[in-house]
Design a protein around this motif. Structure first.
Motif, PDB file in Angstrom:
ATOM      1  N   GLY A 281       0.813  -1.213   0.000  1.00 45.00           N
ATOM      2  CA  GLY A 281       0.000   0.000   0.000  1.00 45.00           C
ATOM      3  C   GLY A 281       0.843   1.257   0.000  1.00 45.00           C
ATOM      4  O   GLY A 281       0.538   2.227  -0.706  1.00 45.00           O
ATOM      5  N   VAL A 282       1.908   1.265   0.793  1.00 40.87           N
ATOM      6  CA  VAL A 282       2.828   2.411   0.801  1.00 40.87           C
ATOM      7  C   VAL A 282       3.425   2.609  -0.588  1.00 40.87           C
ATOM      8  O   VAL A 282       3.515   3.739  -1.084  1.00 40.87           O
ATOM      9  CB  VAL A 282       3.928   2.201   1.867  1.00 40.87           C
ATOM     10  CG1 VAL A 282       5.042   3.231   1.695  1.00 40.87           C
ATOM     11  CG2 VAL A 282       3.339   2.287   3.267  1.00 40.87           C
ATOM     12  N   HIS A 283       3.822   1.515  -1.213  1.00 36.58           N
ATOM     13  CA  HIS A 283       4.409   1.598  -2.554  1.00 36.58           C
ATOM     14  C   HIS A 283       3.455   2.296  -3.528  1.00 36.58           C
ATOM     15  O   HIS A 283       3.853   3.202  -4.269  1.00 36.58           O
ATOM     16  CB  HIS A 283       4.724   0.184  -3.053  1.00 36.58           C
ATOM     17  CG  HIS A 283       5.323   0.139  -4.420  1.00 36.58           C
ATOM     18  ND1 HIS A 283       6.663  -0.091  -4.654  1.00 36.58           N
ATOM     19  CD2 HIS A 283       4.776   0.312  -5.666  1.00 36.58           C
ATOM     20  CE1 HIS A 283       6.901  -0.067  -5.938  1.00 36.58           C
ATOM     21  NE2 HIS A 283       5.770   0.181  -6.581  1.00 36.58           N
ATOM     22  N   VAL A 284       2.182   1.882  -3.516  1.00 39.04           N
ATOM     23  CA  VAL A 284       1.218   2.463  -4.461  1.00 39.04           C
ATOM     24  C   VAL A 284       0.899   3.907  -4.101  1.00 39.04           C
ATOM     25  O   VAL A 284       0.788   4.762  -4.980  1.00 39.04           O
ATOM     26  CB  VAL A 284      -0.060   1.613  -4.513  1.00 39.04           C
ATOM     27  CG1 VAL A 284      -1.067   2.226  -5.488  1.00 39.04           C
ATOM     28  CG2 VAL A 284       0.261   0.186  -4.953  1.00 39.04           C
TER      29      VAL A 284
ATOM     30  N   PRO B   1      15.073   3.499  -2.681  1.00 38.18           N
ATOM     31  CA  PRO B   1      14.404   4.175  -3.801  1.00 38.18           C
ATOM     32  C   PRO B   1      12.903   3.902  -3.755  1.00 38.18           C
ATOM     33  O   PRO B   1      12.459   2.820  -3.326  1.00 38.18           O
ATOM     34  CB  PRO B   1      15.053   3.530  -5.034  1.00 38.18           C
ATOM     35  CG  PRO B   1      16.369   3.017  -4.556  1.00 38.18           C
ATOM     36  CD  PRO B   1      16.141   2.594  -3.134  1.00 38.18           C
ATOM     37  N   ALA B   2      12.124   4.867  -4.204  1.00 37.46           N
ATOM     38  CA  ALA B   2      10.668   4.750  -4.104  1.00 37.46           C
ATOM     39  C   ALA B   2      10.131   3.516  -4.811  1.00 37.46           C
ATOM     40  O   ALA B   2       9.176   2.890  -4.346  1.00 37.46           O
ATOM     41  CB  ALA B   2      10.010   6.009  -4.679  1.00 37.46           C
ATOM     42  N   ASP B   3      10.770   3.137  -5.925  1.00 37.85           N
ATOM     43  CA  ASP B   3      10.247   1.993  -6.657  1.00 37.85           C
ATOM     44  C   ASP B   3      10.605   0.655  -6.013  1.00 37.85           C
ATOM     45  O   ASP B   3      10.219  -0.408  -6.509  1.00 37.85           O
ATOM     46  CB  ASP B   3      10.707   2.016  -8.117  1.00 37.85           C
ATOM     47  CG  ASP B   3      12.219   1.956  -8.283  1.00 37.85           C
ATOM     48  OD1 ASP B   3      12.940   1.889  -7.261  1.00 37.85           O
ATOM     49  OD2 ASP B   3      12.685   1.974  -9.440  1.00 37.85           O
ATOM     50  N   GLU B   4      11.301   0.683  -4.866  1.00 38.23           N
ATOM     51  CA  GLU B   4      11.604  -0.544  -4.133  1.00 38.23           C
ATOM     52  C   GLU B   4      10.774  -0.687  -2.859  1.00 38.23           C
ATOM     53  O   GLU B   4      10.915  -1.671  -2.136  1.00 38.23           O
ATOM     54  CB  GLU B   4      13.094  -0.586  -3.772  1.00 38.23           C
ATOM     55  CG  GLU B   4      14.026  -0.698  -4.972  1.00 38.23           C
ATOM     56  CD  GLU B   4      15.492  -0.789  -4.573  1.00 38.23           C
ATOM     57  OE1 GLU B   4      15.765  -1.009  -3.366  1.00 38.23           O
ATOM     58  OE2 GLU B   4      16.348  -0.627  -5.444  1.00 38.23           O
TER      59      GLU B   4
END
Length: 547
Positions: free
Chosen positions: A445-448, A522-525
């Motif tokens: 959820g944090v990732h999205v 990194p945000a995408d990780e």
């Protein structure tokens, strides 16, 4: 001097109240020290010292909107949630049915509509793998059911059966039921199912608790405590588990508001709440369903659905009745937990809150808010209403693109999962999953929420568009805001912020250890982070087995 039972060091400790430390000490289920200077003198011969190894320590996650009984039962039946394909569904259903030849009904859940031609399943596919036994499979979002021909016959559903007032029986060109039931029509079949007994409900709660602890979650708000959503009331099961010391999570029960009963049910709800004295289960909220979902045109919207010029969805409760109910519940000391997907439903809920003479420290919240008019973003802040968001939904996955966006006009699409607008306006955010509608993994959820794209391992979003084409990137929030929604924000929505959601001396030791620092990767990780340890009241409740 009190000695620490448990110490964490050698990694960042994010307190989620604006602070940061490099160590934390626990004794008697409470935090007794933060930072090396405080923690070092608390070490003793019996202290269990945990090396974070560069990972991070945070307040344990909380889920502000979840259905753990349904999720737990689903994990005990034919669970399709880890699959995404018609052939895979049918293979698993066939194997499950074959493994239980003596069962009268074949039951399961978790399918996604986008795997079916036209977005809806067919009874003939299910017939091929279930045979003459009735079968019913609830959709992942809980708003529809896929049934076979035997189930339709058992329920007496034919081409002449009228749609119920709050649902639809989908039909083919000749008027024959296709095997897809929507909203209230689902109950035409599910009311025939043998209900799970008390022991089975308890088993489902414990199954859900183990699963959620494994994701770093130690508290949640059950968004349907009552005879609701096709399952028996879990109230007594929760109370019994709490009394027996088996409920290691903190659970807030949102008592189910029965449509059609009216405000006379408030007294009954007060009696239920006041009859519980256990701190781990607190039925202090009331859940009101105001509309459905956009995918089947039942979410209540201000403007008509695209391609359906006369369809604006369903307001399940008349706005005047909703306002009266909210006022009575507020006066009785309840937090009101609204389900509102469409922008008209959101407005009706805000109107109801505005009309109430709000008591001290109410935590009224609106869950989902798929669509919200910009005017109502400002009203939410002014009224102090919490935005209970489901971050995992805010991405261009096949469910959204293929089964939802076709029904939304351009203006509606511009106000879709407006987390950024809500945060910038100062609306308090709390995160929930709606599991088993979608995964309860807070890190996904944090990732999205941050990227507005899907996490790498989500089986329902493996296409390039889901993972690389952000949905309205201007509606993203920061990593800090996303983590707060799952910790301090959810704790506030759950009325548990007096002792959880942030880390400081004297507060409950509800903690989660991550393998890496979410504020440094990194945000995408973000979606690849893993939970190493979960602690509830100073007790380790999840730790992966060492091979």
């Amino acid at each position: 001097m009190t000695r620490a039972d448990l110490v964490f060091h050698n990694g960042p400790v994010h307190t989620m109240d604006g602070g940061r430390a490099n160590a934390l000490a626990v004794a008697g289920g409470r935090i007794i020290g933060l930072g090396d200077d405080e923690v070092r003198p608390l070490l003793g011969p019996g202290t269990d010292v945990v090396d974070l190894r560069g990972g991070a320590l945070l307040p344990a996650f909380q889920d502000a909107h979840v259905h753990p009984v349904i999720g737990g039962l689903q994990r005990l039946e034919c669970d399709l949630t880890d699959l995404h394909g018609l052939a895979d569904y049918l293979d698993r259903i066939h194997a499950y049915a074959a493994s239980l030849p003596g069962e009268e009904w074949i039951r399961g859940a978790g399918w996604y509509g986008d795997v079916f031609p036209g977005g809806f399943p067919s009874r003939t596919d299910l017939d091929a793998v279930t045979g003459a036994r009735p079968a019913v499979f609830t959709s992942h979002d809980g708003h529809g059911a896929w049934v076979n021909t035997a189930a339709l016959r058992r329920a007496g559903i034919t081409r002449d059966t009228p749609d119920p007032p709050d649902g639809r029986i989908l039909r083919d060109a000749d008027g024959r039921p296709t095997g897809m039931l929507v909203e209230g029509a689902v109950e035409l079949v599910t009311r025939l199912l043998p209900p799970p007994g008390r022991r089975r409900i308890e088993e489902a709660i414990l199954q859900a608790q183990r699963y959620l602890h494994g994701l770093g979650i130690t508290a949640w708000q059950d968004a349907a405590v009552g005879d609701a959503l096709g399952i028996p009331d879990p109230f007594d099961a929760y109370a019994s588990l709490a009394d027996r010391g088996l409920l290691t999570a903190r659970v807030v029960g949102a008592l189910w508001w029965r449509r059609g009963v009216g405000v006379e049910q408030v007294a009954e709800l007060v009696d239920r709440r006041d009859g519980i004295v256990h701190g781990r289960f607190r039925p202090t909220a009331v859940k009101i369903m105001q509309d459905g979902v956009c995918e089947n045109l039942t979410a209540a919207v201000l403007e008509p659905y695209r391609g359906h010029g006369h369809e604006r969805g369903i307001s399940f409760i008349d706005p005047a009745e909703l306002a009266e109910a909210t006022a009575r519940l507020d006066a009785a000391g309840f937090d009101v937990h609204f389900h509102a997907v469409g922008d008209r439903a959101v407005r009706e809920c805000l109107d109801a809150v505005r009309a109430a003479e709000r008591g001290t420290d109410r935590r009224h919240q609106i869950a989902h808010l798929d669509l919200i008019d910009p005017v109502d973003v400002v009203r939410m802040r002014e009224l102090g209403v919490i935005a209970n968001i489901q971050p995992l939904w805010a991405r261009n996955d096949p469910v959204l693109v293929d089964t939802k966006l076709p029904f939304l006009g351009e203006e509606q699409q511009r106000h879709h999962f407006a987390f950024g607008s809500l945060a910038r306006a100062g609306v308090p955010l709390a995160a929930g999953s709606d599991w088993p509608v979608s995964s309860p993994n807070p890190l996904w959820g944090v990732h999205v929420a941050v990227n507005r794209t899907a996490p790498p391992d989500d089986p329902h979003a493996q296409d390039h568009r889901s993972r690389h084409d952000p949905l309205l990137p201007e509606q993203a929030v920061t990593v800090g805001a996303a983590l707060a929604a799952y910790t301090s924000g959810a704790a506030r929505a759950n009325h548990l912020d007096h002792e959880t959601g942030t880390l400081s001396r004297g507060r409950a030791a509800d903690l989660v250890v991550l393998d890496r620092d979410p504020c440094a990767v990194p945000a995408d990780e973000l979606g690849t982070l893993r939970v190493v340890t979960t602690v509830a009241d100073g007790r380790v409740v999840h730790q992966p087995e060492v091979p």
